[in-house]
Design a protein around this motif. Structure first.
Motif, PDB file in Angstrom:
ATOM      1  N   PRO A 119      -6.929   8.745   0.040  1.00 55.05           N
ATOM      2  CA  PRO A 119      -7.823   8.409  -1.097  1.00 55.05           C
ATOM      3  C   PRO A 119      -7.892   6.902  -1.374  1.00 55.05           C
ATOM      4  O   PRO A 119      -8.976   6.368  -1.646  1.00 55.05           O
ATOM      5  CB  PRO A 119      -7.192   9.154  -2.277  1.00 55.05           C
ATOM      6  CG  PRO A 119      -6.369  10.232  -1.668  1.00 55.05           C
ATOM      7  CD  PRO A 119      -5.904   9.730  -0.336  1.00 55.05           C
ATOM      8  N   CYS A 120      -6.754   6.226  -1.289  1.00 58.08           N
ATOM      9  CA  CYS A 120      -6.750   4.780  -1.552  1.00 58.08           C
ATOM     10  C   CYS A 120      -7.514   4.027  -0.457  1.00 58.08           C
ATOM     11  O   CYS A 120      -8.231   3.060  -0.729  1.00 58.08           O
ATOM     12  CB  CYS A 120      -5.324   4.252  -1.660  1.00 58.08           C
ATOM     13  SG  CYS A 120      -4.457   4.910  -3.102  1.00 58.08           S
ATOM     14  N   ALA A 121      -7.368   4.494   0.795  1.00 63.94           N
ATOM     15  CA  ALA A 121      -8.094   3.861   1.900  1.00 63.94           C
ATOM     16  C   ALA A 121      -9.602   4.065   1.723  1.00 63.94           C
ATOM     17  O   ALA A 121     -10.404   3.169   2.019  1.00 63.94           O
ATOM     18  CB  ALA A 121      -7.635   4.438   3.226  1.00 63.94           C
ATOM     19  N   PHE A 142       0.838  -1.196   0.000  1.00 63.57           N
ATOM     20  CA  PHE A 142       0.000   0.000   0.000  1.00 63.57           C
ATOM     21  C   PHE A 142       0.876   1.250   0.000  1.00 63.57           C
ATOM     22  O   PHE A 142       1.966   1.251   0.584  1.00 63.57           O
ATOM     23  CB  PHE A 142      -0.873  -0.040   1.262  1.00 63.57           C
ATOM     24  CG  PHE A 142      -2.017   0.933   1.272  1.00 63.57           C
ATOM     25  CD1 PHE A 142      -3.134   0.729   0.466  1.00 63.57           C
ATOM     26  CD2 PHE A 142      -1.982   2.050   2.101  1.00 63.57           C
ATOM     27  CE1 PHE A 142      -4.202   1.616   0.494  1.00 63.57           C
ATOM     28  CE2 PHE A 142      -3.049   2.949   2.129  1.00 63.57           C
ATOM     29  CZ  PHE A 142      -4.149   2.723   1.331  1.00 63.57           C
ATOM     30  N   CYS A 143       0.347   2.319  -0.620  1.00 65.24           N
ATOM     31  CA  CYS A 143       1.188   3.510  -0.768  1.00 65.24           C
ATOM     32  C   CYS A 143       1.644   4.097   0.564  1.00 65.24           C
ATOM     33  O   CYS A 143       2.836   4.212   0.827  1.00 65.24           O
ATOM     34  CB  CYS A 143       0.477   4.555  -1.625  1.00 65.24           C
ATOM     35  SG  CYS A 143      -1.217   4.901  -1.143  1.00 65.24           S
ATOM     36  N   SER A 144       0.693   4.440   1.441  1.00 66.40           N
ATOM     37  CA  SER A 144       1.109   5.156   2.648  1.00 66.40           C
ATOM     38  C   SER A 144       0.041   5.100   3.735  1.00 66.40           C
ATOM     39  O   SER A 144      -1.149   5.160   3.435  1.00 66.40           O
ATOM     40  CB  SER A 144       1.375   6.624   2.292  1.00 66.40           C
ATOM     41  OG  SER A 144       1.592   7.381   3.460  1.00 66.40           O
ATOM     42  N   LYS A 159       4.031  -1.921  -6.052  1.00 70.57           N
ATOM     43  CA  LYS A 159       3.267  -0.685  -6.144  1.00 70.57           C
ATOM     44  C   LYS A 159       1.924  -0.830  -5.463  1.00 70.57           C
ATOM     45  O   LYS A 159       1.424  -1.936  -5.301  1.00 70.57           O
ATOM     46  CB  LYS A 159       3.060  -0.330  -7.630  1.00 70.57           C
ATOM     47  CG  LYS A 159       4.321   0.145  -8.290  1.00 70.57           C
ATOM     48  CD  LYS A 159       4.078   0.447  -9.759  1.00 70.57           C
ATOM     49  CE  LYS A 159       5.339   1.076 -10.350  1.00 70.57           C
ATOM     50  NZ  LYS A 159       5.347   0.999 -11.807  1.00 70.57           N
ATOM     51  N   CYS A 160       1.334   0.306  -5.101  1.00 67.78           N
ATOM     52  CA  CYS A 160      -0.008   0.308  -4.527  1.00 67.78           C
ATOM     53  C   CYS A 160      -1.005  -0.059  -5.625  1.00 67.78           C
ATOM     54  O   CYS A 160      -0.959   0.514  -6.714  1.00 67.78           O
ATOM     55  CB  CYS A 160      -0.318   1.689  -3.962  1.00 67.78           C
ATOM     56  SG  CYS A 160      -2.017   1.886  -3.398  1.00 67.78           S
ATOM     57  N   MET A 161      -1.867  -1.036  -5.370  1.00 66.28           N
ATOM     58  CA  MET A 161      -2.788  -1.515  -6.411  1.00 66.28           C
ATOM     59  C   MET A 161      -3.880  -0.493  -6.736  1.00 66.28           C
ATOM     60  O   MET A 161      -4.600  -0.638  -7.703  1.00 66.28           O
ATOM     61  CB  MET A 161      -3.408  -2.853  -6.009  1.00 66.28           C
ATOM     62  CG  MET A 161      -4.341  -2.779  -4.815  1.00 66.28           C
ATOM     63  SD  MET A 161      -5.260  -4.316  -4.554  1.00 66.28           S
ATOM     64  CE  MET A 161      -4.081  -5.311  -3.641  1.00 66.28           C
ATOM     65  N   PHE A 162      -3.977   0.551  -5.944  1.00 65.57           N
ATOM     66  CA  PHE A 162      -5.028   1.545  -6.175  1.00 65.57           C
ATOM     67  C   PHE A 162      -4.527   2.771  -6.944  1.00 65.57           C
ATOM     68  O   PHE A 162      -5.136   3.189  -7.908  1.00 65.57           O
ATOM     69  CB  PHE A 162      -5.678   1.958  -4.855  1.00 65.57           C
ATOM     70  CG  PHE A 162      -6.364   0.809  -4.197  1.00 65.57           C
ATOM     71  CD1 PHE A 162      -7.643   0.426  -4.618  1.00 65.57           C
ATOM     72  CD2 PHE A 162      -5.730   0.070  -3.214  1.00 65.57           C
ATOM     73  CE1 PHE A 162      -8.266  -0.664  -4.048  1.00 65.57           C
ATOM     74  CE2 PHE A 162      -6.361  -1.015  -2.638  1.00 65.57           C
ATOM     75  CZ  PHE A 162      -7.627  -1.382  -3.054  1.00 65.57           C
ATOM     76  N   CYS A 163      -3.397   3.342  -6.496  1.00 65.27           N
ATOM     77  CA  CYS A 163      -2.926   4.569  -7.145  1.00 65.27           C
ATOM     78  C   CYS A 163      -1.724   4.338  -8.047  1.00 65.27           C
ATOM     79  O   CYS A 163      -1.327   5.218  -8.796  1.00 65.27           O
ATOM     80  CB  CYS A 163      -2.607   5.629  -6.095  1.00 65.27           C
ATOM     81  SG  CYS A 163      -1.290   5.142  -4.959  1.00 65.27           S
ATOM     82  N   GLY A 164      -1.139   3.136  -7.972  1.00 62.71           N
ATOM     83  CA  GLY A 164       0.001   2.825  -8.835  1.00 62.71           C
ATOM     84  C   GLY A 164       1.307   3.417  -8.350  1.00 62.71           C
ATOM     85  O   GLY A 164       2.360   3.203  -8.947  1.00 62.71           O
TER      86      GLY A 164
HETATM   87 ZN   LIG Z   1      -2.321   4.119  -3.031  1.00 62.04          ZN
END
Ligand SMILES: [Zn+2]
Length: 497
Positions: free
Chosen positions: A452-454, A443-445, A479-484
């Motif tokens: 936003p991804c959460a 996950f990104c962060s 990479k984060c599967m939502f934001c890349g």
């Molecule tokens: Zn993300």
């Protein structure tokens, strides 16, 4: 669903008699099963006429008392002292810490009137006690020799939960311990956070057999006023996590608000560093039921069961007196081993007694009749394995209790381990959650940029980013599967209570 069929007498046509314990089995419909078991085992009564409030019946209170003792012993061993603070907090105290008041105000029950007098100042029924305790800390703490200050209290707290309430798991009044500690240095305070997680491990996992994931919560899911929060997530068979004891690193923000200062060795005035910790007994009881209970009722660990061994005398009218007398001798002998035991002398059939105590979750049952007295071997029923064994010496009961608890813990450990599934794509995540699992994703962060991804996870999957492991470092590579974007964290995603 448990069906107990009566033995049929050969040659005689008999109607089938079935005893149904629960309408839905734990595996079929956990939520239904849970609602039924907490009432049928007489832990709580939900008929009290105030929404979100339940009556704790003797079996629950006696179990919770054991849990309180375990936690308090562990806290005291680690240098905490007990205190009792008032349950009412003036509104002005609560208002002092802006973030804290904003976080808690929607949940506060207010006292506005006493007798016929409208109060000048509203009083909060404590939702948590920072704002009751910290003004006193600012009076108590003067110099570095007053530190560390490690205080806890066992108390009820009241929160006007607006989500659907559930007995034990989410009520408007609950029973907990709250620990509030002050230190001279940041390092000591952060070490306390680890010590609190160790307390959860020693009691909730080691003694109660309830495994948990210690997760550092994302920035958007923290205790109001905390720098970081470590939650202990336990897991239920319907694929949801429940937050159990959480511990918070409060930094110096509350100290500044409530002016908790000390004169350090260098002669300078400094603010203390603070932590707080809150194991909720009623909620942990909920996890205890959820983790170990089965389709015959509760299964309580030997260590916590209010009665660890129930003695059931098996007699005919003419042998009753003799057998009861022997049972009493045996009861006394077991008590000298430090085991909580009692004889069920009620005038009902042994079968009914078995059923009743199995529902109550008593780990071991001694059956004593003519045969046992003759052979000098005792029949021991083991609740979790649903089997009977013979034992020769009463001293062996302690060992049986230990083995019992180890089995429960091992089973629960394996259950949560198997529930964690690595997911690399949204499809995998969707499938994992549908299959009632906890997803581990890159996950990104967990800081603000991850919001936003959460939110996408919440909206699309009705699940939550619960945080990153605090007990071990897990390195993200992809990479984060939502934001890349580059994934900085490995997070756990689950549905929750
Ligand atoms: Zn993300």
């Amino acid at each position: 669903m448990v069906k107990e069929q009566k033995k049929e007498v050969p040659g005689k046509q008999q109607p089938k008699q079935e005893k149904i314990t629960f309408q839905k089995s734990k595996e079929q419909d956990f939520s239904e099963w849970f609602s039924e078991i907490v009432e049928k085992s007489e832990l709580v009564d939900l008929r009290y006429n105030l929404k979100g409030f339940v009556v704790f019946r003797p079996w629950a209170v006696r179990t919770i008392e054991v849990m309180y003792d375990l936690f308090e012993q562990e806290l005291q061993k680690k240098g905490h002292e007990p205190c009792w603070f008032p349950s009412l907090i003036p509104e002005s105290n609560l208002k002092k810490e802006a973030e804290h008041v904003e976080g808690f105000t929607p949940q506060v029950f207010w006292v506005t009137q006493a007798g016929n007098t409208i109060l000048d100042e509203k009083l909060a029924m404590r939702p948590t006690s920072e704002t009751a305790m910290y003004p006193m800390y600012s009076i108590w703490i003067r110099g570095y020799s007053d530190l560390p200050l490690k205080i806890y209290q066992r108390a009820q707290v009241w929160r006007y939960e607006t989500k659907a309430t559930r007995p034990l798991l989410r009520s408007r009044e609950f029973y907990w311990i709250e620990g509030h500690d002050c230190f001279a240095t940041k390092e000591e305070a952060e070490a306390q956070v680890l010590e609190d997680i160790d307390t959860t491990e020693k009691v909730m996992h080691q003694k109660l057999g309830i495994p948990f994931l210690p997760l550092r919560r994302p920035a958007w899911d923290m205790f109001p006023g905390a720098i970081y929060t470590i939650g202990s997530d336990t897991f239920t068979p319907d694929g949801k996590v429940i937050q159990q004891p959480s511990t918070h690193f409060l930094s110096q923000d509350f100290a500044k608000t409530f002016n908790i200062k000390f004169k350090d060795k260098d002669g300078k005035d400094k603010y203390v560093w603070q932590t707080c910790y809150g194991p909720a007994m009623s909620r942990i009881l909920g996890s205890l039921v959820a983790t170990h209970g089965d389709n015959k009722g509760l299964v309580l660990p030997f260590y916590v069961s209010p009665v660890q061994i129930i003695i059931v005398p098996i007699y005919k009218t003419e042998t009753k007196e003799k057998i009861i007398k022997e049972c009493k001798k045996i009861e006394e002998e077991i008590k000298t081993l430090g085991i909580r035991t009692k004889i069920d002398e009620k005038d009902v059939s042994p079968g009914n007694k078995f059923y009743f105590w199995e529902m109550k979750g008593i780990p071991l049952r001694l059956e004593i009749g003519e045969q046992e007295l003759k052979s000098k071997e005792y029949t021991l029923y083991i609740r979790d394995e649903n089997k009977k064994i013979k034992i020769k010496k009463l001293e062996d009961l302690k060992k049986q209790g230990e083995l019992f608890d180890k089995r429960l813990k091992d089973k629960a450990d394996s259950f949560i381990e198997k529930a964690i599934v690595n997911c690399k794509t949204k499809d995998e995540l969707k499938k994992a959650l549908e299959n009632k699992k906890i997803a581990r994703i890159e996950f990104c962060s967990i800081e603000k940029p991850g919001i936003p991804c959460a939110e996408t996870i919440e909206k699309d999957f009705n699940a939550f980013v619960r945080g990153v492991r605090h007990d071990k470092k897990e390195q993200a590579k992809g990479k984060c599967m939502f934001c890349g974007k580059k994934a900085n964290e490995v997070v756990y995603v689950a549905k929750s209570y």
